[in-house]
Design an enzyme around this catalytic site. Structure first.
Site, PDB file in Angstrom:
ATOM      1  N   LYS A   1       0.695  -1.143  -0.180  1.00 17.16           N
ATOM      2  CA  LYS A   1      -0.051   0.002   0.004  1.00 17.16           C
ATOM      3  C   LYS A   1       1.039   1.117   0.100  1.00 17.16           C
ATOM      4  O   LYS A   1       1.582   1.683   1.080  1.00 17.16           O
ATOM      5  CB  LYS A   1      -0.974  -0.042   1.113  1.00 17.16           C
ATOM      6  CG  LYS A   1      -2.052   1.211   1.044  1.00 17.16           C
ATOM      7  CD  LYS A   1      -2.654   1.883   2.046  1.00 17.16           C
ATOM      8  CE  LYS A   1      -1.894   3.134   2.647  1.00 17.16           C
ATOM      9  NZ  LYS A   1      -1.757   4.038   1.784  1.00 17.16           N
TER      10      LYS A   1
ATOM     11  N   GLU B   1      10.078   1.707  10.488  1.00 16.77           N
ATOM     12  CA  GLU B   1      10.909   2.399  10.189  1.00 16.77           C
ATOM     13  C   GLU B   1      10.325   3.742  10.299  1.00 16.77           C
ATOM     14  O   GLU B   1       9.269   4.035   9.261  1.00 16.77           O
ATOM     15  CB  GLU B   1      11.764   2.257   8.880  1.00 16.77           C
ATOM     16  CG  GLU B   1      12.364   1.043   8.859  1.00 16.77           C
ATOM     17  CD  GLU B   1      12.965   0.827   7.512  1.00 16.77           C
ATOM     18  OE1 GLU B   1      12.990   1.732   6.735  1.00 16.77           O
ATOM     19  OE2 GLU B   1      13.558  -0.229   7.511  1.00 16.77           O
TER      20      GLU B   1
ATOM     21  N   CYS C   1      13.639  11.097   5.843  1.00 14.68           N
ATOM     22  CA  CYS C   1      13.927  10.674   7.469  1.00 14.68           C
ATOM     23  C   CYS C   1      15.198  10.652   7.840  1.00 14.68           C
ATOM     24  O   CYS C   1      15.499  10.914   9.093  1.00 14.68           O
ATOM     25  CB  CYS C   1      13.452   9.050   7.499  1.00 14.68           C
ATOM     26  SG  CYS C   1      14.204   8.040   6.591  1.00 14.68           S
TER      27      CYS C   1
ATOM     28  N   GLU D   1      10.227  16.731  14.019  1.00 18.22           N
ATOM     29  CA  GLU D   1      10.176  16.500  12.784  1.00 18.22           C
ATOM     30  C   GLU D   1       9.867  17.309  12.060  1.00 18.22           C
ATOM     31  O   GLU D   1       8.416  17.385  11.857  1.00 18.22           O
ATOM     32  CB  GLU D   1       9.999  15.156  12.436  1.00 18.22           C
ATOM     33  CG  GLU D   1      10.748  14.646  10.967  1.00 18.22           C
ATOM     34  CD  GLU D   1      10.381  13.167  10.807  1.00 18.22           C
ATOM     35  OE1 GLU D   1       9.341  12.702  10.836  1.00 18.22           O
ATOM     36  OE2 GLU D   1      11.156  12.412  10.171  1.00 18.22           O
TER      37      GLU D   1
HETATM   38  P1  NDP Z   1       2.359   8.612   7.681  1.00 18.32           P
HETATM   39  O1  NDP Z   1       2.701   7.656   8.657  1.00 18.32           O
HETATM   40  O2  NDP Z   1       1.457   9.340   7.437  1.00 18.32           O
HETATM   41  O3  NDP Z   1       1.932   7.289   6.368  1.00 18.32           O
HETATM   42  C1  NDP Z   1       2.877   6.203   6.076  1.00 18.32           C
HETATM   43  C2  NDP Z   1       1.973   5.277   5.324  1.00 18.32           C
HETATM   44  O4  NDP Z   1       1.137   4.958   6.315  1.00 18.32           O
HETATM   45  C3  NDP Z   1       1.173   5.849   4.190  1.00 18.32           C
HETATM   46  O5  NDP Z   1       1.002   4.895   3.180  1.00 18.32           O
HETATM   47  C4  NDP Z   1      -0.154   6.141   4.923  1.00 18.32           C
HETATM   48  O6  NDP Z   1      -1.104   6.079   4.047  1.00 18.32           O
HETATM   49  C5  NDP Z   1       0.016   5.010   5.821  1.00 18.32           C
HETATM   50  N1  NDP Z   1      -1.330   4.908   6.870  1.00 18.32           N
HETATM   51  C6  NDP Z   1      -1.491   6.148   7.459  1.00 18.32           C
HETATM   52  N2  NDP Z   1      -2.182   5.638   8.525  1.00 18.32           N
HETATM   53  C7  NDP Z   1      -2.405   4.198   8.665  1.00 18.32           C
HETATM   54  C8  NDP Z   1      -3.027   3.328   9.373  1.00 18.32           C
HETATM   55  N3  NDP Z   1      -3.673   3.687  10.549  1.00 18.32           N
HETATM   56  N4  NDP Z   1      -2.975   2.067   9.044  1.00 18.32           N
HETATM   57  C9  NDP Z   1      -1.988   1.632   7.988  1.00 18.32           C
HETATM   58  N5  NDP Z   1      -1.556   2.628   7.200  1.00 18.32           N
HETATM   59  C10 NDP Z   1      -1.621   3.863   7.566  1.00 18.32           C
HETATM   60  O7  NDP Z   1       3.695   8.910   7.264  1.00 18.32           O
HETATM   61  P2  NDP Z   1       4.176  10.012   5.885  1.00 18.32           P
HETATM   62  O8  NDP Z   1       3.333   9.278   4.612  1.00 18.32           O
HETATM   63  O9  NDP Z   1       3.702  11.317   6.463  1.00 18.32           O
HETATM   64  O10 NDP Z   1       5.587   9.950   5.686  1.00 18.32           O
HETATM   65  C11 NDP Z   1       6.545  10.711   6.143  1.00 18.32           C
HETATM   66  C12 NDP Z   1       7.170  10.019   7.412  1.00 18.32           C
HETATM   67  O11 NDP Z   1       7.798   8.693   7.195  1.00 18.32           O
HETATM   68  C13 NDP Z   1       7.965  10.901   8.122  1.00 18.32           C
HETATM   69  O12 NDP Z   1       8.080  10.726   9.531  1.00 18.32           O
HETATM   70  C14 NDP Z   1       9.526  10.081   7.939  1.00 18.32           C
HETATM   71  O13 NDP Z   1      10.391  10.430   8.852  1.00 18.32           O
HETATM   72  C15 NDP Z   1       9.152   8.614   7.748  1.00 18.32           C
HETATM   73  N6  NDP Z   1      10.127   7.997   7.219  1.00 18.32           N
HETATM   74  C16 NDP Z   1      10.892   7.222   7.805  1.00 18.32           C
HETATM   75  C17 NDP Z   1      11.740   6.411   7.067  1.00 18.32           C
HETATM   76  C18 NDP Z   1      12.628   5.545   7.786  1.00 18.32           C
HETATM   77  O14 NDP Z   1      13.252   4.631   7.128  1.00 18.32           O
HETATM   78  N7  NDP Z   1      12.903   5.543   8.974  1.00 18.32           N
HETATM   79  C19 NDP Z   1      12.096   6.709   5.538  1.00 18.32           C
HETATM   80  C20 NDP Z   1      11.351   7.672   4.996  1.00 18.32           C
HETATM   81  C21 NDP Z   1      10.356   8.354   5.758  1.00 18.32           C
HETATM   82  P3  NDP Z   1      -1.868   7.542   3.453  1.00 18.32           P
HETATM   83  O15 NDP Z   1      -0.657   8.288   3.355  1.00 18.32           O
HETATM   84  O16 NDP Z   1      -2.288   7.009   2.149  1.00 18.32           O
HETATM   85  O17 NDP Z   1      -2.759   8.223   4.519  1.00 18.32           O
END
Ligand code: NDP
Length: 497
Positions: free
Chosen positions: A186, A260, A294, A391
């Site tokens: 997803k 992550e 990130c 962040e």
């Molecule tokens: P989110 O946590 O908002 O979303 C990540 C994914 O999870 C998206 O596909 C989102 O869908 C989905 N999602 C949201 N809510 C749910 C739920 N309740 N159940 C299952 N899936 C869900 O993060 P962002 O997309 O805003 O990404 C940015 C974040 O990711 C930053 O905090 C960043 O630091 C972190 N990140 C970490 C990395 C690492 O390797 N540690 C690498 C890159 C980013 P949708 O967007 O469609 O709502």
């Protein structure tokens, strides 16, 4: 496919789920527009998968997993599939890169030169890794031979964020299928385009059902996927709060999960560093990928004796960065991925100033269509300020001064996060002490962002749980089974004689 007249022609009108080897096509339901962050135009529409569609995708993955032709495939055959996927990604590099740029706003030249190559490499890397995995045999007990075999876990739910969809999702898909699992991916609802095409390309090579795709909002499609009773494991990259929810779901269902999450990584610059290299590194680590990563070195800690000079040179360079159209090869920083996220980033200018920080450069949206933000830096009075602790996830650096090494290590550790850290010094002793003293999953010394896939990658504290990497991914995506066989005459107790 040869390049169309306009890059926008590559964007499909509708993105639907991809289940059991085919797009489901138009079936109605909730629609979500997909934007080009370079000017805000709608370029595509996403058809959200509801719980029923997610169930179809999971059942497709389960069928594919239950087929011994996939699950018990010879390692050479699996390697050949992974190599072919890597070649296909490279053959379609321009299209994949364009879709990523149209959707995520990352500069296309960078996507072509980095993320697409990395996506291909992820598959090639795991092709090689699976043929080299050692096994374990225990023979200290002379009467018995005990050995450990590894087995794929089953159906994986893979959830990817919007900031770097190709690089991050390809790592998850490659490691899941390399070890014989099947999966349902997803993407973020904001950035489905490149991953929909990637999944289509992969399905030209894998049996149907091995890699499925569902699209939609996290709270709807994502939640339906992670809650699905037939999911065996969850690999998630995204924000810390979502990560907590995923871990709660996984805990309730007793399923393994690797998360992550976010970061607020310290970039420590000592007076004895190669100043030019440290400056290049500081700019790369906060401004590459439009600052939305990130791994960003977003808290820049500088030794007080060089502070004014270093910050002055940073600001001078930041002001010359070319911000603009991500399809233009001359651009260095593209737009922020969404209008909402741009407002989130800019809101931190006020947050910083309300706590006494001064704005060094930037701090505004560009006066043009699209979601552009000037490269921004602030001087924070204290590491405990919100701008140093939260962040921001954009091209936004916070500078803080430190006195000596102990002070720098203490400040670096004063954070809820612990993903990566950076240290710039020519003194080996200092480099080692800092790298061991800062509590993070990774430390980079005198270099920004070298991702060694063989080594474990992942965060500590609120930056995550679990690791990627050759051995770490094998541990996550396989289950161990211990088998014991007598190899000498062993007598058994007799009951009931
Ligand atoms: P989110 O946590 O908002 O979303 C990540 C994914 O999870 C998206 O596909 C989102 O869908 C989905 N999602 C949201 N809510 C749910 C739920 N309740 N159940 C299952 N899936 C869900 O993060 P962002 O997309 O805003 O990404 C940015 C974040 O990711 C930053 O905090 C960043 O630091 C972190 N990140 C970490 C990395 C690492 O390797 N540690 C690498 C890159 C980013 P949708 O967007 O469609 O709502």
């Amino acid at each position: 496919m040869s390049a169309p007249a306009s890059p926008f022609d590559w964007a499909p009108k509708l993105v639907s789920s991809f289940i059991d080897g085919a797009f489901v096509g138009e079936v109605g339901g909730y629609r979500i527009p997909t934007f080009y962050p370079g000017d805000g135009r709608i370029i595509s529409e996403l058809q959200e998968a509801d719980a029923l569609e997610v169930d179809r995708a999971v059942r497709s993955a389960r069928r594919a997993f239950n087929d011994p032709a996939w699950r018990d495939m010879a390692v050479e055959a699996r390697q050949s599939i992974l190599y072919r996927i890597a070649e296909t990604i490279e053959a379609n590099a321009l299209e994949l890169a364009t879709l990523e740029t149209l959707n995520a706003g990352i500069v296309r030249r960078d996507v072509l030169g980095r993320q697409v190559l990395r996506a291909a490499y992820n598959f090639r890397f795991f092709a090689e890794a699976i043929s080299q995995q050692p096994g374990q045999v225990w023979q200290q007990n002379k009467d018995y031979l005990t050995f450990v075999t590894r087995h794929p876990v089953g159906v994986a739910a893979l959830i990817a964020p919007w900031n770097s969809p190709l690089a991050l999702a390809s790592m998850k898909v490659a490691s899941a299928i390399a070890f014989g699992n099947t999966c349902v991916l997803k993407p973020s609802e904001q950035t489905p385009l490149s991953l929909a095409r990637l999944v289509e390309l992969i399905n030209d090579i894998t049996p149907p059902g091995v890699v499925n795709l569902v699209n939609g909002r996290g709270g709807v499609t994502g939640a339906a996927l992670t809650e699905h009773p037939d999911i065996d494991l969850i690999a998630f990259t995204g924000g810390t709060e979502t990560g907590r929810q995923i871990m709660q779901t996984a805990g309730r269902r007793l399923k393994p999960a690797a998360v992550e999450l976010g970061g607020k990584s310290a970039n420590i610059i000592f007076a004895d560093a190669d100043q030019e290299r440290a400056l290049d590194g500081a700019l790369i680590s906060i401004f590459s990928n439009n600052g939305q990563q990130c791994l960003a070195g977003s808290r820049i800690l500088v030794e007080d004796s060089i502070f004014d000079d270093f910050v002055g040179r940073f600001v001078e360079r930041a002001q010359k960065i070319r911000v603009g159209d991500p399809l233009d090869d001359a651009t260095e920083i593209g737009p922020i991925a969404s209008a909402r996220h741009r407002e989130h980033i800019l809101s931190y200018v006020g947050v910083a100033q309300s706590q006494g920080a001064s704005l060094l450069t930037g701090g505004h949206a560009l006066d043009r269509p699209g979601y552009f933000v000037e490269p921004t830096a602030v001087l924070a009075p204290s590491n405990s300020d919100r701008v140093c602790q939260e962040e921001i996830f954009g091209p936004f650096a916070a500078f803080v001064k430190f006195r000596d090494m102990e002070d720098a290590i203490r400040m670096a550790n004063e954070s809820q996060f612990g993903l990566v850290g950076y240290c710039w010094t020519q003194n080996l002793d200092k480099a080692l002490r800092v790298s061991q003293g800062v509590r993070t999953g990774l430390m980079w010394v005198n270099t920004p962002m070298v991702r060694e896939l063989r080594a474990p990658f992942g965060g500590v504290k609120d930056s995550g749980l679990g690791r990627d990497g050759a051995a770490a991914s094998m541990a996550f995506f396989t289950e161990e089974k211990t088998t014991t066989i007598p190899i000498a005459d062993t007598t058994l107790r007799k009951f009931g004689v």
